[in-house]
Write an enzyme that holds these catalytic residues in place. Structure first.
Site, PDB file in Angstrom:
ATOM      1  N   ASP A  80     -25.114 -56.887  -0.785  1.00 56.19           N
ATOM      2  CA  ASP A  80     -25.631 -58.065  -0.206  1.00 56.19           C
ATOM      3  C   ASP A  80     -24.615 -59.152   0.179  1.00 56.19           C
ATOM      4  OD1 ASP A  80     -28.013 -59.884   0.538  1.00 56.19           O
ATOM      5  OD2 ASP A  80     -27.726 -60.867  -1.034  1.00 56.19           O
ATOM      6  N   SER A  81     -24.928 -60.058   1.039  1.00 58.41           N
ATOM      7  CA  SER A  81     -24.300 -61.211   1.359  1.00 58.41           C
ATOM      8  C   SER A  81     -23.927 -62.238   0.164  1.00 58.41           C
ATOM      9  CB  SER A  81     -25.005 -61.922   2.511  1.00 58.41           C
ATOM     10  OG  SER A  81     -26.235 -62.536   2.116  1.00 58.41           O
ATOM     11  N   CYS A 111     -36.345 -60.751   3.128  1.00 57.80           N
ATOM     12  CA  CYS A 111     -34.880 -61.290   2.982  1.00 57.80           C
ATOM     13  C   CYS A 111     -35.053 -60.901   1.470  1.00 57.80           C
ATOM     14  CB  CYS A 111     -34.543 -62.675   3.307  1.00 57.80           C
ATOM     15  SG  CYS A 111     -32.982 -63.312   2.660  1.00 57.80           S
ATOM     16  N   GLU A 155     -29.162 -69.938  -2.623  1.00 61.93           N
ATOM     17  CA  GLU A 155     -27.619 -69.908  -3.205  1.00 61.93           C
ATOM     18  C   GLU A 155     -27.367 -70.942  -3.969  1.00 61.93           C
ATOM     19  OE1 GLU A 155     -25.005 -67.448  -2.733  1.00 61.93           O
ATOM     20  OE2 GLU A 155     -26.617 -65.907  -2.102  1.00 61.93           O
ATOM     21  N   HIS A 157     -33.009 -62.469  -0.672  1.00 61.82           N
ATOM     22  CA  HIS A 157     -33.087 -63.872  -1.357  1.00 61.82           C
ATOM     23  C   HIS A 157     -34.477 -64.358  -1.670  1.00 61.82           C
ATOM     24  CE1 HIS A 157     -28.841 -63.863  -0.294  1.00 61.82           C
ATOM     25  NE2 HIS A 157     -28.688 -64.976  -0.889  1.00 61.82           N
ATOM     26  N   CYS A 184     -29.924 -56.012   1.586  1.00 53.55           N
ATOM     27  CA  CYS A 184     -29.665 -56.996   2.530  1.00 53.55           C
ATOM     28  C   CYS A 184     -30.317 -56.737   3.772  1.00 53.55           C
ATOM     29  CB  CYS A 184     -28.350 -57.306   2.662  1.00 53.55           C
ATOM     30  SG  CYS A 184     -28.043 -58.789   3.885  1.00 53.55           S
ATOM     31  N   ASN A 185     -31.433 -57.389   4.055  1.00 52.99           N
ATOM     32  CA  ASN A 185     -32.274 -57.026   5.014  1.00 52.99           C
ATOM     33  C   ASN A 185     -31.484 -57.335   6.503  1.00 52.99           C
ATOM     34  OD1 ASN A 185     -35.316 -56.780   4.331  1.00 52.99           O
ATOM     35  ND2 ASN A 185     -34.232 -58.184   3.136  1.00 52.99           N
ATOM     36  N   THR A 186     -30.724 -58.482   6.397  1.00 52.12           N
ATOM     37  CA  THR A 186     -30.036 -58.682   7.630  1.00 52.12           C
ATOM     38  C   THR A 186     -28.989 -57.608   7.890  1.00 52.12           C
ATOM     39  OG1 THR A 186     -30.210 -61.145   6.635  1.00 52.12           O
ATOM     40  CG2 THR A 186     -28.361 -60.530   8.482  1.00 52.12           C
ATOM     41  N   TYR A 206     -25.065 -64.579   6.055  1.00 48.32           N
ATOM     42  CA  TYR A 206     -24.937 -63.758   7.223  1.00 48.32           C
ATOM     43  C   TYR A 206     -25.966 -63.905   8.283  1.00 48.32           C
ATOM     44  CZ  TYR A 206     -21.765 -60.392   4.545  1.00 48.32           C
ATOM     45  OH  TYR A 206     -20.868 -59.916   3.821  1.00 48.32           O
ATOM     46  N   GLY A 207     -27.274 -64.344   7.701  1.00 51.65           N
ATOM     47  CA  GLY A 207     -28.130 -64.271   8.735  1.00 51.65           C
ATOM     48  C   GLY A 207     -28.282 -64.966   9.893  1.00 51.65           C
TER      49      GLY A 207
HETATM   50  N1  DGL Z   1     -30.234 -61.437   1.298  1.00 48.95           N
HETATM   51  C1  DGL Z   1     -29.942 -61.011   2.541  1.00 48.95           C
HETATM   52  C2  DGL Z   1     -31.068 -60.603   3.466  1.00 48.95           C
HETATM   53  O1  DGL Z   1     -31.801 -59.962   2.693  1.00 48.95           O
HETATM   54  C3  DGL Z   1     -29.021 -62.047   3.434  1.00 48.95           C
HETATM   55  C4  DGL Z   1     -29.294 -63.381   3.799  1.00 48.95           C
HETATM   56  C5  DGL Z   1     -27.990 -64.003   4.346  1.00 48.95           C
HETATM   57  O2  DGL Z   1     -26.951 -63.910   3.965  1.00 48.95           O
HETATM   58  O3  DGL Z   1     -28.321 -64.838   5.528  1.00 48.95           O
HETATM   59  O4  DGL Z   1     -31.073 -60.855   4.580  1.00 48.95           O
END
Ligand code: DGL
Length: 268
Positions: A13-14, A187, A155, A189, A76-78, A45-46
């Site tokens: 994940d990010s 997401c 975070e 998170h 990580c969905n992104t 990352y998103g």
């Molecule tokens: N946990 C991530 C997701 O599922 C990453 C979110 C991010 O880094 O913006 O999208």
């Protein structure tokens, strides 16, 4: 049994969000070793471009493949939304991602066929959830909302903070106006603020978090391929982060409810 069966599962994940998937895996597959990678130096990352996210995803996948994982889980969905194919193309082992798992769980949960999806801007703009949900049922109405501030708040460890609550109310108002009965936490998170989101949307709306669905899919895959570990001893967990391991440790231990002894800082 394939030789790789004793190798760890690679999860990435990010940042800390993928720990929601790790927790579900620990519960569902208690003997599997897990190698986790959280790119804490470059999160979020998103809000980044598809090219940038794809480059990061390839780099992390490569890192884990060099450590001989038997399976890659994009927690990580992104990254799953924009870089699944790029990761699958370079991987010699199976690659699983959270989006299909979440989409399927949402289709099973909805009664009114109106589903809300929240995620990062990259995930929402990719339409990956719409495709996943409509691949199971084209009659479902989907209302999406990008929530770019949630990842930094999580975070920061602000799981139950007034600022997070206000932010949730603001983001969720338009989705709630559409009379959805199911909300996908698109997401990894977001499950960390699940109680706060549930209070914001009210008890009638079902929240779908893909972590448990992901653990089920992983268990099936391991059983089908014979890749499940033959060992019945206490597993090993390794955590790699790209910045500030101490912060990751505090939040990670709080969330996983166990001490994280093996955290290593990775400098690319
Ligand atoms: N946990 C991530 C997701 O599922 C990453 C979110 C991010 O880094 O913006 O999208």
């Amino acid at each position: 049994m394939p030789e790789a069966a004793s190798n760890p599962i690679g999860v990435f994940d990010s940042g800390i969000g993928g720990l929601t998937v790790v927790r579900a895996l620990m519960e569902r597959l208690p003997f599997e070793d897990i190698l986790y990678f959280g790119d804490t130096a470059r999160v979020p990352y998103g809000v980044k471009s598809v090219d940038t996210i794809t480059g990061y995803a390839r780099q992390i996948a490569d890192f884990l493949l060099h450590r001989k994982v038997k399976l890659l889980i994009i927690a990580c969905n992104t990254m799953a939304a924009v870089a699944y194919q790029a990761v699958a193309n370079l991987s010699s082992v199976p690659v699983l991602d959270v989006i299909d798992a979440g989409g399927h769980a949402a289709v099973q949960a909805t009664r009114s066929k109106s589903i809300g999806v929240i995620g990062t801007p990259a995930t929402i703009n990719s339409n990956a959830y719409n495709r996943a949900i409509h691949s199971y049922d084209t009659g479902i109405r989907i209302f999406s909302q990008a929530c770019p501030l949630f990842v930094p708040l999580v975070e920061e460890g602000w799981f139950n903070h007034p600022v997070t609550r206000l932010t949730a109310e603001e983001y969720l108002r338009p989705v709630l106006a559409e009379r959805i009965d199911t909300l996908v936490l698109g997401c990894t998170h977001y499950p960390l603020i699940k109680p706060l989101i549930q209070e914001t949307v009210g008890p009638e709306i079902r929240l779908v978090d893909s972590a448990e669905a992901m653990a089920d899919i992983t268990a099936h895959l391991l059983a089908e391929t014979g890749l499940g570990t033959p060992r019945r001893s206490v597993p090993d967990y390794w955590f790699y982060v790209t910045d500030v391991p101490l912060r990751f440790q505090t939040i990670g231990e709080h969330f996983l409810g166990r001490s994280l002894s093996r955290i290593e800082l990775v400098k690319w």
